[in-house]
Design a protein around this motif. Structure first.
Motif, short mmCIF file in Angstrom:
data_model
loop_
_atom_site.label_atom_id
_atom_site.label_comp_id
_atom_site.label_asym_id
_atom_site.label_seq_id
_atom_site.Cartn_x
_atom_site.Cartn_y
_atom_site.Cartn_z
N ALA A 1 0.83 -1.20 0.00
CA ALA A 1 0.00 0.00 0.00
C ALA A 1 0.87 1.26 0.00
O ALA A 1 0.55 2.24 -0.70
N LEU A 2 1.95 1.26 0.76
CA LEU A 2 2.84 2.43 0.78
C LEU A 2 3.52 2.64 -0.57
O LEU A 2 3.66 3.78 -1.04
N VAL A 3 3.93 1.54 -1.21
CA VAL A 3 4.56 1.66 -2.53
C VAL A 3 3.56 2.20 -3.54
O VAL A 3 3.85 3.15 -4.29
N GLN A 4 2.38 1.61 -3.58
CA GLN A 4 1.39 2.03 -4.57
C GLN A 4 0.94 3.47 -4.36
O GLN A 4 0.74 4.23 -5.31
N ALA A 5 0.78 3.87 -3.09
CA ALA A 5 0.38 5.25 -2.80
C ALA A 5 1.47 6.23 -3.21
O ALA A 5 1.17 7.34 -3.70
N THR A 6 2.72 5.85 -3.04
CA THR A 6 3.82 6.74 -3.42
C THR A 6 3.92 6.88 -4.93
O THR A 6 4.17 7.98 -5.45
N VAL A 7 3.73 5.79 -5.64
CA VAL A 7 3.71 5.86 -7.11
C VAL A 7 2.53 6.70 -7.59
O VAL A 7 2.66 7.55 -8.49
N ALA A 8 1.38 6.51 -6.97
CA ALA A 8 0.21 7.31 -7.36
C ALA A 8 0.41 8.79 -7.10
O ALA A 8 -0.15 9.64 -7.80
N ALA A 9 1.26 9.12 -6.12
CA ALA A 9 1.53 10.52 -5.80
C ALA A 9 2.58 11.14 -6.71
O ALA A 9 2.88 12.33 -6.58
N GLY A 10 3.17 10.34 -7.63
CA GLY A 10 4.10 10.91 -8.59
C GLY A 10 5.49 10.31 -8.63
O GLY A 10 6.29 10.66 -9.50
N ALA A 11 5.80 9.38 -7.74
CA ALA A 11 7.12 8.73 -7.77
C ALA A 11 7.18 7.74 -8.94
O ALA A 11 6.15 7.30 -9.45
N ARG A 12 8.40 7.39 -9.35
CA ARG A 12 8.59 6.45 -10.45
C ARG A 12 9.07 5.11 -9.90
O ARG A 12 9.96 5.05 -9.06
N LEU A 13 8.47 4.04 -10.41
CA LEU A 13 8.85 2.69 -10.02
C LEU A 13 9.98 2.24 -10.92
O LEU A 13 9.78 1.97 -12.11
N GLU A 14 11.19 2.17 -10.36
CA GLU A 14 12.38 1.81 -11.15
C GLU A 14 12.62 0.30 -11.15
O GLU A 14 13.23 -0.23 -12.09
N ALA A 15 12.16 -0.39 -10.11
CA ALA A 15 12.32 -1.84 -10.02
C ALA A 15 11.34 -2.35 -8.98
O ALA A 15 10.98 -1.63 -8.03
N GLY A 16 10.88 -3.58 -9.16
CA GLY A 16 10.05 -4.22 -8.15
C GLY A 16 8.62 -3.72 -8.15
O GLY A 16 8.02 -3.46 -9.19
N GLY A 17 8.06 -3.61 -6.93
CA GLY A 17 6.68 -3.19 -6.77
C GLY A 17 5.69 -4.32 -6.98
O GLY A 17 4.48 -4.07 -7.08
N THR A 18 6.17 -5.56 -7.05
CA THR A 18 5.29 -6.71 -7.24
C THR A 18 5.58 -7.75 -6.16
O THR A 18 6.61 -7.69 -5.48
N HIS A 19 4.66 -8.71 -6.04
CA HIS A 19 4.90 -9.78 -5.07
C HIS A 19 4.24 -11.06 -5.55
O HIS A 19 3.28 -11.05 -6.32
N ASP A 20 4.79 -12.16 -5.06
CA ASP A 20 4.26 -13.49 -5.32
C ASP A 20 4.02 -14.13 -3.97
O ASP A 20 4.97 -14.56 -3.29
N GLY A 21 2.76 -14.17 -3.53
CA GLY A 21 2.49 -14.58 -2.17
C GLY A 21 3.13 -13.60 -1.21
O GLY A 21 2.98 -12.38 -1.34
N LEU A 22 3.89 -14.11 -0.23
CA LEU A 22 4.56 -13.23 0.73
C LEU A 22 5.93 -12.76 0.26
O LEU A 22 6.61 -12.02 0.98
N PHE A 23 6.32 -13.13 -0.95
CA PHE A 23 7.64 -12.74 -1.46
C PHE A 23 7.52 -11.44 -2.23
O PHE A 23 6.98 -11.41 -3.35
N TYR A 24 8.02 -10.35 -1.64
CA TYR A 24 7.92 -9.03 -2.25
C TYR A 24 9.24 -8.70 -2.94
O TYR A 24 10.32 -8.84 -2.36
#
Length: 498
Positions: free
Chosen positions: A351-374
């Motif tokens: 939620a913190l990652v997605q909210a920060t991207v929505a506020a204008g930050a750029r996702l350079e790597a990651g931001g995904t997860h598979d089960g509990l593996f972020y």
């Protein structure tokens, strides 16, 4: 791996250390005891059940404290050399069974194998340091205007309540348990329910085998009711808590009402300062370790990368490349990143990652997860008002913020309510040393990232990170777990006009 076959070690005599049949379905209070309810120990990596533990109740805690009060009176009178010998034996046992503890850290806490081995090694050092603390001077002679001997001496507080977290469960338990016992106290310990073995029951087995007298150490896994009972108990005058800032504030408020001492080591949103004269590749390597070690679930994790604008773009590119090459998976497979501890924490991170991207930050790597593996995540274009800058993420997330001059840098560093650890990366170490005075932080590392700890060094933060250095080193531990008594002695009874 299964707890019943792999999580034991054999003595040379053939006896099994930490045999699961001894502790499974039990807690530890004056010996291994069955509770009215049991809970499963579940691997966050695989979902497998590793064993069971008994959940303690407030009534169990009352009985443990009553026994601890009784046992502590004798322990306080035990010569320091004898107390130190028990702690030394415990340290040697921890060295002997280091791989076993590391296995539990990997399977129960989701620790990557390197982190698990590193933590298990640190734990033995805490017990050896505590053994030395038992032998340290414990008072001083004072000046006096009268014909008498005047001194201040330290005395054990009695029973110390310890509450420890899930992320580095072994070391963050040991650094309170070991010195408190060494200084003549009893300890009642409540580990996080998610890491009851590596954060609690393992120490019960070690200390029992090391010869610690019965009743002095209890491990009582349980819920919030047990924690509240420990905080409120009238015969537990000192509390040592490591965990979230929100929980620490609640404990601090209650301890204040009860006139208890509470040593609080809380959260962090630690800055890594990258100056314009760095080796960018080396800086990115340090930054990746600081943010991604143990999936960022460390109070000292690098939560903010503050990078000079001249090297910002190169640093972001290098850090993102590091992140993309750090796969998350079951620690048993050798993956460098393990799981987030549970689904609730994973939801908060995402939620913190997605909210920060929505506020204008750029996702350079990651931001995904598979089960509990972020996945290891890098965010650029982060601003001070963004959630990932303001809040402690407690996940493998590296927000990067540029700065142009030292005044702007100082404002960025000190804008956080936290003040635990800080790293300064520079080609001129003395320049970094001079800059350290500008920053509000309990710990500063020049030319290193933010995650670092040694048993003999003072550890603690300011602001929302806690109540200062109450761990590490003889002086801090003596201050934390003893009381001061002023005593005077004169040769004859003083004469008074009454």
């Amino acid at each position: 791996m299964t707890a019943t076959t792999d999580h034991t070690t054999e003595h040379s005599t053939g006896a099994t250390f930490f045999d699961q049949t001894t502790w499974d379905g039990r807690f530890y209070a004056d010996g291994w005891r069955q509770g009215t309810e049991v809970a499963d120990i579940v691997s966050p990596s695989t979902g497998a059940t590793l064993g069971r533990y008994a959940t303690a109740s407030p009534d169990d805690l009352d009985r443990a404290v009553e026994r601890a009060v009784e046992a502590q009176r004798t322990w306080a009178r035990t010569p320091a050399q004898e107390r130190a010998a028990v702690l030394r034996r415990a340290g040697l046992l921890l060295e002997q069974h280091q791989s076993l503890l590391a296995e539990w850290l990997a399977s129960e806490a989701g620790s990557a194998l390197g982190k698990a081995g590193f933590e298990a090694g640190l734990v033995a050092a805490e017990f050896h340091q505590a053994a030395a603390t038992a032998m340290m001077p414990y008072g001083q002679l004072l000046q006096t205007d009268r014909p008498r001997l005047s001194m201040a001496r330290r005395r054990p507080v009695g029973v110390v309540g310890v509450i420890s977290p899930f992320n580095f469960p072994a070391i963050l338990s040991a650094r309170s348990i070991a010195p408190a016992l060494a200084l003549g106290n009893a300890v009642v310990h409540k580990p996080d329910p998610r890491t009851t073995v590596s954060g609690g029951l393992f120490f019960a087995a070690v200390l029992e085998e090391a010869g610690l007298p019965a009743g002095l150490f209890s491990v009582l896994p349980g819920g919030a009711d047990v924690g509240a009972a420990l905080v409120d108990h009238p015969q537990v005058p000192v509390l040592s808590f490591t965990g979230s800032t929100a929980a620490g504030r609640a404990i601090g408020r209650r301890a204040g009402e009860l006139l208890k001492r509470a040593h609080l080591e809380l959260g962090g949103n630690n800055a890594l300062v990258v100056l314009d004269d760095v080796d960018v590749a080396a800086a990115a390597s340090a930054g990746a370790w600081g943010s991604f070690l143990h999936q960022g679930q460390i109070c000292m994790t690098t939560g903010r990368h503050l990078v000079h604008e001249r090297v910002h773009d190169a640093y972001v590119a290098a850090l993102a490349e590091k992140a993309r090459n750090l796969p998350a998976g079951d620690p048993a497979s050798g993956a460098p990143l393990g799981p987030i501890i549970d689904s609730g924490q994973l939801s908060k991170v995402d939620a913190l990652v997605q909210a920060t991207v929505a506020a204008g930050a750029r996702l350079e790597a990651g931001g995904t997860h598979d089960g509990l593996f972020y996945a290891a995540t890098v965010l650029s274009g982060v601003r001070p008002e963004h959630p990932a800058f303001r809040e402690e993420v407690f996940g493998p997330v590296a927000p990067v913020v540029p700065f142009s001059d030292l005044d702007e840098l100082t404002d960025l560093v000190n804008s956080s309510e936290y003040g635990l650890s800080l790293g300064i990366l520079t080609g001129d170490a003395y320049r970094g040393f001079e800059l350290a005075e500008r920053f509000e932080s309990g710990i500063v590392h020049v030319n290193d990232q933010t995650v670092d700890d040694e048993a003999h060094a003072p550890f603690g933060g300011t602001g929302a990170s806690g109540t200062g250095s109450r761990f590490g080193g003889h002086e801090a531990n003596i201050e934390a777990f003893t009381e001061t008594q002023w005593i005077t002695v004169q040769g004859s009874i003083a004469r008074y006009p009454f």
